[in-house]
Write an enzyme that holds these catalytic residues in place. Structure first.
Site, PDB file in Angstrom:
ATOM      1  N   ASP A 119     -20.495   5.944 -38.814  1.00  0.00           N
ATOM      2  CA  ASP A 119     -19.780   6.287 -37.583  1.00  0.00           C
ATOM      3  C   ASP A 119     -19.244   5.073 -36.834  1.00  0.00           C
ATOM      4  O   ASP A 119     -18.915   5.183 -35.651  1.00  0.00           O
ATOM      5  CB  ASP A 119     -20.698   7.104 -36.657  1.00  0.00           C
ATOM      6  CG  ASP A 119     -20.866   8.531 -37.151  1.00  0.00           C
ATOM      7  OD1 ASP A 119     -19.861   9.112 -37.602  1.00  0.00           O
ATOM      8  OD2 ASP A 119     -21.997   9.060 -37.084  1.00  0.00           O
TER       9      ASP A 119
ATOM     10  N   ASP B 239     -15.607  14.435 -41.582  1.00  0.00           N
ATOM     11  CA  ASP B 239     -15.537  13.640 -40.348  1.00  0.00           C
ATOM     12  C   ASP B 239     -15.260  12.158 -40.629  1.00  0.00           C
ATOM     13  O   ASP B 239     -14.674  11.445 -39.815  1.00  0.00           O
ATOM     14  CB  ASP B 239     -16.857  13.712 -39.549  1.00  0.00           C
ATOM     15  CG  ASP B 239     -17.558  15.044 -39.613  1.00  0.00           C
ATOM     16  OD1 ASP B 239     -17.397  15.756 -40.621  1.00  0.00           O
ATOM     17  OD2 ASP B 239     -18.282  15.373 -38.667  1.00  0.00           O
TER      18      ASP B 239
HETATM   19  N1  GLY Z   1     -19.163  13.866 -36.633  1.00  0.00           N
HETATM   20  C1  GLY Z   1     -20.048  14.874 -36.216  1.00  0.00           C
HETATM   21  C2  GLY Z   1     -19.403  16.021 -35.559  1.00  0.00           C
HETATM   22  O1  GLY Z   1     -18.214  16.210 -35.551  1.00  0.00           O
HETATM   23  O2  GLY Z   1     -20.156  16.814 -35.020  1.00  0.00           O
END
Ligand code: GLY
Length: 395
Positions: free
Chosen positions: A115, A173
């Site tokens: 992330d 994501d």
């Molecule tokens: N990246 C985690 C979400 O979108 O909840």
């Protein structure tokens, strides 16, 4: 059966195009008003936020849920402060962004998370864009070097989670973390970052998407052979369903990859994803998706304003790369979704909603976590969308 599906899709397409459009003048006024409102709301936020923490959501007892520097959403609050600084030129927002970013500094060395784009590019990336700070460049280069340590050449993708229960999971994501890598190559001249971003985007395009351009949430890979082991969900209704925020991450990710590479296959992918969403019979009239396009509770399913905000911001950008007819359709849909989010149905009243801007987002329905609550990233992409509208309207 096919005929019924076609009719439903056609009805969905009609739905998505037949929104009541605000004139450019009215929408610009709404964008201005929303940014002014958001500035007031975030002033309350900054006055009530404990030192060293970041706003995340609302707890089940109604109190403010905060996050530490290492939670994946921590970069969105400083990022939103940068957007508000851009919108208002009020130095309080710049000071707040800089103050909170000091707590994010240890993240640049982390190799246990994918992330880092969310954490560092939404915060320090906006500082660099607005202020050109040399230190922000160094921090983003270190973050990029940390992120590519998670790249698995046999798979051609960056590993997402280290949780047990998976071999090498990659989630849709993760497309969002590639923007920082594209920047890292432009900044340094080292093509390694760019090549990894392109490989990741290609592998994701090959394995995450179904024939209708909806995507799976998680693809689990074998680390030795690089082969797909399983196609699953983590936050959607089921493995076979289309989790709304995941679709929005994919749309944003491929639109951004087209901007960065000018490779037409990414543009086509983004167009197909946009069409999947906008033509979907389960897309609500106000363009704020249910948490999953296949949620069995539809039409009573919970919405996800964060999915709408990410989608809206991406649609405005996508509209700049497509032909006139498509461009109008994507631009109008993006603007209409933003207008819905700015309405009292989704936008909080001043001093309420724990001082977040938007209500009615959903973190993880199957995890029974963050359901029908504010989320810091819904606010971030809403602000980005409103700024994009103001910048690009009529251009
Ligand atoms: N990246 C985690 C979400 O979108 O909840």
């Amino acid at each position: 059966m096919k005929k019924i599906v076609f009719l439903l899709l056609a009805f969905g397409a009609f739905h998505a195009q037949a929104q009541t459009k605000l004139s450019v003048k009215k929408m610009k006024a709404l964008a201005d008003e929303s940014l002014q409102f958001s500035a007031k709301q975030y002033k309350h936020m900054m006055q009530n936020l404990p030192d060293s923490l970041f706003p995340r959501s609302t707890n089940k007892d109604g109190s403010l849920m905060t996050a530490k520097f290492n939670w994946w959403t921590a970069g969105f609050y400083p990022g939103s402060c940068w957007y508000l600084y851009e919108a208002t030129k009020d130095p309080a927002f710049k000071q707040e962004a800089l103050k909170r970013q000091q707590y994010l500094l240890p993240d640049q060395y982390r190799t246990n998370t994918h992330d880092l784009g969310f954490l560092m590019y939404c915060s320090f990336g906006n500082e660099l864009r607005l202020e050109g700070t040399p230190a922000a460049k160094d921090i983003l280069m270190t973050s990029s070097r940390s992120l590519i340590k998670r790249y698995k050449p046999t798979i051609g993708a960056i590993r997402s989670w280290d949780h047990s229960g998976w071999k090498c999971p990659v989630i849709i994501d993760n497309m969002m973390n590639l923007e920082m890598l594209c920047w890292a190559t432009k900044n340094s001249g080292d093509s390694t970052f760019w090549n990894i971003a392109v490989n990741h985007a290609n592998t994701t395009m090959k394995n995450h998407f179904r024939d209708d351009y909806s995507s799976y949430h998680v693809i689990d890979y074998d680390t030795i052979t690089g082969q797909v082991i399983a196609k699953k969900t983590h936050q959607g209704h089921s493995d076979a369903s289309a989790w709304s925020r995941g679709q929005a991450w994919g749309l944003y990710g491929y639109t951004m990859m087209y901007r960065e590479t000018k490779d037409k296959k990414y543009l086509d992918q983004a167009r197909h994803i946009a069409d999947y969403m906008l033509n979907h019979p389960h897309m609500p009239k106000d363009l704020v998706p249910y948490y999953d396009y296949d949620a069995p509770e539809i039409p009573n399913a919970i919405r996800d304003a964060s999915a709408a905000a990410v989608m809206a911001s991406a649609l405005l950008e996508l509209s700049r790369y497509t032909n006139k007819t498509e461009s109008k359709r994507y631009w109008n849909a993006g603007a209409d979704a933003l207008a819905s989010l700015a309405s009292p149905a989704y936008r909080a009243k001043e001093g309420e909603n724990n001082n977040f801007i938007l209500m009615h987002s959903t973190g993880s329905m199957p995890g029974n976590s963050e359901i029908d609550v504010p989320l810091s990233y819904a606010d971030y992409y809403f602000l980005e969308g409103m700024l994009r509208y103001k910048q690009w309207a009529g251009k």
